[in-house]
Design a protein around this motif. Structure first.
Motif, PDB file in Angstrom:
ATOM      1  N   LEU A   1      59.221  50.623  60.061  1.00 26.43           N
ATOM      2  CA  LEU A   1      57.896  51.233  60.041  1.00 26.43           C
ATOM      3  C   LEU A   1      57.910  52.622  59.408  1.00 26.43           C
ATOM      4  O   LEU A   1      58.934  53.315  59.403  1.00 26.43           O
ATOM      5  CB  LEU A   1      57.349  51.338  61.467  1.00 26.43           C
ATOM      6  CG  LEU A   1      57.158  50.028  62.233  1.00 26.43           C
ATOM      7  CD1 LEU A   1      56.639  50.319  63.643  1.00 26.43           C
ATOM      8  CD2 LEU A   1      56.206  49.087  61.494  1.00 26.43           C
ATOM      9  N   VAL A   2      56.772  53.004  58.911  1.00 27.78           N
ATOM     10  CA  VAL A   2      56.560  54.371  58.440  1.00 27.78           C
ATOM     11  C   VAL A   2      56.596  55.301  59.650  1.00 27.78           C
ATOM     12  O   VAL A   2      56.072  54.958  60.721  1.00 27.78           O
ATOM     13  CB  VAL A   2      55.199  54.487  57.711  1.00 27.78           C
ATOM     14  CG1 VAL A   2      54.920  55.926  57.322  1.00 27.78           C
ATOM     15  CG2 VAL A   2      55.171  53.567  56.498  1.00 27.78           C
ATOM     16  N   ASP A   3      57.222  56.456  59.495  1.00 31.26           N
ATOM     17  CA  ASP A   3      57.316  57.407  60.609  1.00 31.26           C
ATOM     18  C   ASP A   3      55.935  57.681  61.201  1.00 31.26           C
ATOM     19  O   ASP A   3      54.963  57.938  60.479  1.00 31.26           O
ATOM     20  CB  ASP A   3      57.935  58.726  60.139  1.00 31.26           C
ATOM     21  CG  ASP A   3      59.416  58.597  59.842  1.00 31.26           C
ATOM     22  OD1 ASP A   3      60.015  57.600  60.284  1.00 31.26           O
ATOM     23  OD2 ASP A   3      59.976  59.497  59.169  1.00 31.26           O
TER      24      ASP A   3
ATOM     25  N   ILE B   1      61.260  44.612  64.690  1.00 29.89           N
ATOM     26  CA  ILE B   1      60.956  45.976  64.254  1.00 29.89           C
ATOM     27  C   ILE B   1      62.237  46.795  64.402  1.00 29.89           C
ATOM     28  O   ILE B   1      62.747  46.979  65.513  1.00 29.89           O
ATOM     29  CB  ILE B   1      59.825  46.599  65.095  1.00 29.89           C
ATOM     30  CG1 ILE B   1      58.576  45.694  65.081  1.00 29.89           C
ATOM     31  CG2 ILE B   1      59.486  47.988  64.570  1.00 29.89           C
ATOM     32  CD1 ILE B   1      57.952  45.508  63.707  1.00 29.89           C
ATOM     33  N   LEU B   2      62.772  47.273  63.276  1.00 33.74           N
ATOM     34  CA  LEU B   2      64.067  47.950  63.275  1.00 33.74           C
ATOM     35  C   LEU B   2      63.901  49.453  63.070  1.00 33.74           C
ATOM     36  O   LEU B   2      62.945  49.908  62.444  1.00 33.74           O
ATOM     37  CB  LEU B   2      64.956  47.375  62.167  1.00 33.74           C
ATOM     38  CG  LEU B   2      65.167  45.854  62.185  1.00 33.74           C
ATOM     39  CD1 LEU B   2      66.094  45.434  61.058  1.00 33.74           C
ATOM     40  CD2 LEU B   2      65.714  45.393  63.539  1.00 33.74           C
ATOM     41  N   ASN B   3      64.868  50.189  63.597  1.00 37.38           N
ATOM     42  CA  ASN B   3      64.823  51.649  63.502  1.00 37.38           C
ATOM     43  C   ASN B   3      65.643  52.192  62.336  1.00 37.38           C
ATOM     44  O   ASN B   3      65.529  53.374  61.994  1.00 37.38           O
ATOM     45  CB  ASN B   3      65.335  52.278  64.814  1.00 37.38           C
ATOM     46  CG  ASN B   3      64.436  51.939  65.980  1.00 37.38           C
ATOM     47  OD1 ASN B   3      63.220  51.929  65.843  1.00 37.38           O
ATOM     48  ND2 ASN B   3      65.034  51.654  67.134  1.00 37.38           N
ATOM     49  N   GLU B   4      66.466  51.340  61.724  1.00 38.37           N
ATOM     50  CA  GLU B   4      67.310  51.763  60.612  1.00 38.37           C
ATOM     51  C   GLU B   4      66.857  51.072  59.331  1.00 38.37           C
ATOM     52  O   GLU B   4      66.297  49.969  59.378  1.00 38.37           O
ATOM     53  CB  GLU B   4      68.779  51.404  60.891  1.00 38.37           C
ATOM     54  CG  GLU B   4      69.353  52.083  62.136  1.00 38.37           C
ATOM     55  CD  GLU B   4      69.480  53.590  61.963  1.00 38.37           C
ATOM     56  OE1 GLU B   4      69.643  54.039  60.804  1.00 38.37           O
ATOM     57  OE2 GLU B   4      69.420  54.307  62.979  1.00 38.37           O
ATOM     58  N   PRO B   5      67.093  51.679  58.178  1.00 39.17           N
ATOM     59  CA  PRO B   5      66.738  51.029  56.915  1.00 39.17           C
ATOM     60  C   PRO B   5      67.394  49.663  56.798  1.00 39.17           C
ATOM     61  O   PRO B   5      68.501  49.430  57.306  1.00 39.17           O
ATOM     62  CB  PRO B   5      67.264  51.994  55.850  1.00 39.17           C
ATOM     63  CG  PRO B   5      67.308  53.321  56.542  1.00 39.17           C
ATOM     64  CD  PRO B   5      67.667  53.020  57.968  1.00 39.17           C
ATOM     65  N   LEU B   6      66.714  48.730  56.135  1.00 42.38           N
ATOM     66  CA  LEU B   6      67.256  47.392  55.972  1.00 42.38           C
ATOM     67  C   LEU B   6      68.467  47.425  55.037  1.00 42.38           C
ATOM     68  O   LEU B   6      68.501  48.194  54.068  1.00 42.38           O
ATOM     69  CB  LEU B   6      66.189  46.455  55.391  1.00 42.38           C
ATOM     70  CG  LEU B   6      64.906  46.302  56.212  1.00 42.38           C
ATOM     71  CD1 LEU B   6      63.954  45.323  55.526  1.00 42.38           C
ATOM     72  CD2 LEU B   6      65.210  45.836  57.638  1.00 42.38           C
TER      73      LEU B   6
ATOM     74  N   VAL C   1      53.857  49.696  57.397  1.00 37.02           N
ATOM     75  CA  VAL C   1      55.096  49.054  56.947  1.00 37.02           C
ATOM     76  C   VAL C   1      55.760  49.844  55.821  1.00 37.02           C
ATOM     77  O   VAL C   1      55.156  50.077  54.772  1.00 37.02           O
ATOM     78  CB  VAL C   1      54.824  47.606  56.490  1.00 37.02           C
ATOM     79  CG1 VAL C   1      56.097  46.980  55.923  1.00 37.02           C
ATOM     80  CG2 VAL C   1      54.293  46.774  57.659  1.00 37.02           C
ATOM     81  N   ALA C   2      57.016  50.231  56.064  1.00 38.71           N
ATOM     82  CA  ALA C   2      57.795  50.908  55.031  1.00 38.71           C
ATOM     83  C   ALA C   2      58.706  49.925  54.302  1.00 38.71           C
ATOM     84  O   ALA C   2      58.848  49.976  53.077  1.00 38.71           O
ATOM     85  CB  ALA C   2      58.626  52.025  55.644  1.00 38.71           C
ATOM     86  N   GLU C   3      59.346  49.029  55.038  1.00 35.85           N
ATOM     87  CA  GLU C   3      60.227  48.016  54.457  1.00 35.85           C
ATOM     88  C   GLU C   3      59.991  46.692  55.182  1.00 35.85           C
ATOM     89  O   GLU C   3      59.772  46.668  56.401  1.00 35.85           O
ATOM     90  CB  GLU C   3      61.704  48.404  54.604  1.00 35.85           C
ATOM     91  CG  GLU C   3      62.112  49.638  53.816  1.00 35.85           C
ATOM     92  CD  GLU C   3      63.592  49.951  53.961  1.00 35.85           C
ATOM     93  OE1 GLU C   3      64.097  50.750  53.154  1.00 35.85           O
ATOM     94  OE2 GLU C   3      64.232  49.402  54.891  1.00 35.85           O
TER      95      GLU C   3
END
Length: 576
Positions: free
Chosen positions: A522-524, A552-557, A499-501
């Motif tokens: 997600l973290v790359d 699960i999103l591909n762009e920053p929140l 988890v990144a954000e």
């Protein structure tokens, strides 16, 4: 009927009247107290025990009278004092579902001047470990499921920093126990119970109970509920019922309550407790008034609408207080049309607002009507109440503020706001505001300022002094009556390496009001799905806190200028 309501309010609180009040100072804060308030919850139990051979607790097919309950309360009280040295200022934790032993333990604990630590029965082992380490009870009384969760952590609790003996009394548990643990039936012998409770010195501002609320910092906070606050919530409940009845009589509104004297003999009131006793909704707002009034308390193993309807018919339930989804499920259940529910005076409760359509459904389906209350753990129970014809005329309102509380609305800068259409955070001050949060001076100072408790809810107050809750200032999800603080869930999610954000928010739900949702980036190079997240969180969070909707999103929140996630924007775009 508004004029009659205001007149009845003034009459009931006038000098010398049933709910007359005087001003005193407590911890440097001026508050109003009822002149007729009992001095402690011990006194409440001693009054209740006089109901003798009346039915008190019904749990499925088990039944105890007040006299039988009193013998068990006295036996446990003496065991706690004589064997474990529990006394004023000590704590005893109770961790179990709504068994009769919960009720008996509660009355025994508060009657000896100790504080009952009501532990959330959904907590995992880790959450139980935190609560027990924070409250440091001398004794833990736990049922089979909770015993299984506490045994693996018992040694750590006893041997850790500031560890204590933590004596264990098991309830309805047949498994192996440590040599120094005891079983309920071995320590409670009602036939040999002393004739009186142990002596105890109890100050009105002593802790009666510690209830844990979900924490904005990721850890639950132990709210310190006092004897004074519990007694005054009990009297507030009585007042709000009395003022509604008096107003209806003044207005000539015929009573819609069921006839409890069809044969000329008064029938016993019967309260159903479908929500957990480790919350003020069931404990303070249902158990307390049911007990003092000599009512029968009907408990369930777990919520089931069909079983609830069956018990309403079997036990002649008169008072039902749950969360709104329970009322809706019963009204929509096919058994509602075939079972006799004529004893019900109405359907009510708290934990979430009743939707206006549900108020109308209850009004049309019952001889009684709908009722609601708004309150918090931090106010020992209700802040407002609304019922009967007034509720039908103002179905979006949670009612007027109880008489022992001062109230105001403030803006973001802390300035009081008023006038037509004014909105602000609702703040209250008075006898039912908690003493503070256990071991959390900073959190207490943030929440209670000069005696004013900040509810975290945004409200409007109309010209009739009726309160309308319109939004929440706190970052919180209200799921079927359970508060879920988003930061606590986010803190657990961020422990996952993928988890990144993460941004947690409420998702509208027809049954529960809201459920927990989360948007994750997600973290790359990492993967995660809803099943994986649920499995990861299952050992960290109680089930009701785990997100039921995961994106699960591909762009920053999205964030605002200060870097905070735009949760409302996320909710609107993802959940519709």
């Amino acid at each position: 009927m508004i004029e009659e309501y205001a007149a009845a309010w003034d009459e009931l609180t006038a000098p010398g009247a049933q709910f007359a009040m005087s001003e005193i100072e407590v911890r440097g804060v001026p508050i109003r107290v009822f002149d007729a308030a009992p001095p402690s919850m011990r006194f409440v139990w001693e009054l209740a025990a006089l109901h003798g051979d009346k039915d008190y607790i019904v749990f499925e097919d088990e039944r105890l009278t007040y006299a039988e309950a009193d013998a068990r309360v006295k036996a446990l009280a003496h065991h706690l004092v004589d064997v474990h040295g529990v006394g004023s200022g000590d704590r005893v934790a109770v961790a179990m579902r709504n068994y009769p032993e919960w009720v008996l333990s509660y009355w025994a604990i508060v009657s000896i001047g100790a504080a009952c630590v009501g532990m959330n029965a959904w907590w995992t082992s880790d959450e139980m470990k935190y609560g027990l380490a924070d409250s440091r009870p001398k004794v833990l009384i736990a049922d089979d499921e909770r015993v299984e969760r506490v045994l693996p952590i018992l040694d750590d609790l006893r041997n850790g920093d500031g560890g204590a003996p933590l004596h264990l009394i098991s309830v309805r548990y047949d498994g192996d126990l440590p040599d120094d643990a005891a079983r309920w039936n071995d320590v409670i012998d009602p036939s040999a119970a002393p004739a009186t409770l142990p002596d105890a010195t109890i100050d009105p501002d002593d802790d009666a109970c510690i209830f844990y609320t979900s924490g904005t910092t990721g850890f639950p906070k132990g709210a310190q509920l006092t004897h004074r606050g519990s007694v005054h919530n009990l009297m507030d409940l009585g007042f709000m019922a009395a003022v509604s009845a008096a107003a209806a009589a003044k207005a000539g509104v015929p009573s819609k309550a069921p006839d409890l004297t069809p044969d000329g003999e008064a029938k016993q009131l019967a309260f159903m407790a479908p929500t957990p006793l480790f919350h003020v909704t069931a404990n303070n707002c249902l158990l307390h008034p049911a007990t003092l009034s000599g009512a029968k308390l009907v408990l369930m193993y777990k919520w089931d609408a069909a079983r609830a309807i069956e018990l309403i018919e079997r036990e002649g339930v008169t008072n039902f207080s749950g969360v709104p989804t329970m009322s809706r499920e019963m009204l929509l259940h096919p058994d509602w049309e075939t079972r006799d529910t004529s004893t019900l005076a109405g359907l009510g409760g708290g934990g979430a607002p009743l939707q206006p359509d549900l108020v109308d459904k209850i009004d049309k389906n019952l001889k009684g009507g709908a009722s609601t209350g708004y309150g918090l753990t931090e106010t020992h129970g209700i802040v407002t109440a609304n019922s009967g014809s007034l509720y039908v005329s103002k179905p979006a309102s949670c009612g007027r503020v109880v008489p022992c509380l001062d109230y105001k609305l403030i803006d973001d800068a802390g300035n009081e706001v008023s006038g037509p259409g004014a909105r602000g955070e609702l703040c209250v001050r008075g006898a039912v505001v908690i003493k503070g949060y256990l071991n959390r001076e900073e959190a207490t100072a943030d929440a209670i300022q000069d005696g004013w408790f900040r509810t975290g809810d945004i409200a409007e107050i109309d010209d009739d002094q009726f309160v309308f809750i319109v939004d929440r200032a706190k970052d919180m999800v209200l799921r079927g009556g359970e508060n879920v603080y988003c930061s606590e869930v986010e803190a657990a999610i961020y422990e996952h390496d993928a988890v990144a954000e993460a941004a947690v928010f409420g998702v509208p739900d027809d049954r529960l009001g809201e459920i927990v949702g989360v948007a994750i980036v997600l973290v790359d190079g990492h993967t995660l799905d809803q099943d994986g997240l649920t499995e990861f969180l299952s050992e960290k969070l109680a089930k009701f806190k785990i997100p039921e909707r995961v994106w699960i999103l591909n762009e920053p929140l999205p964030r605002n200028a200060s870097g905070k996630f735009l949760k409302r924007e996320l909710r609107d775009s993802l959940a519709g």
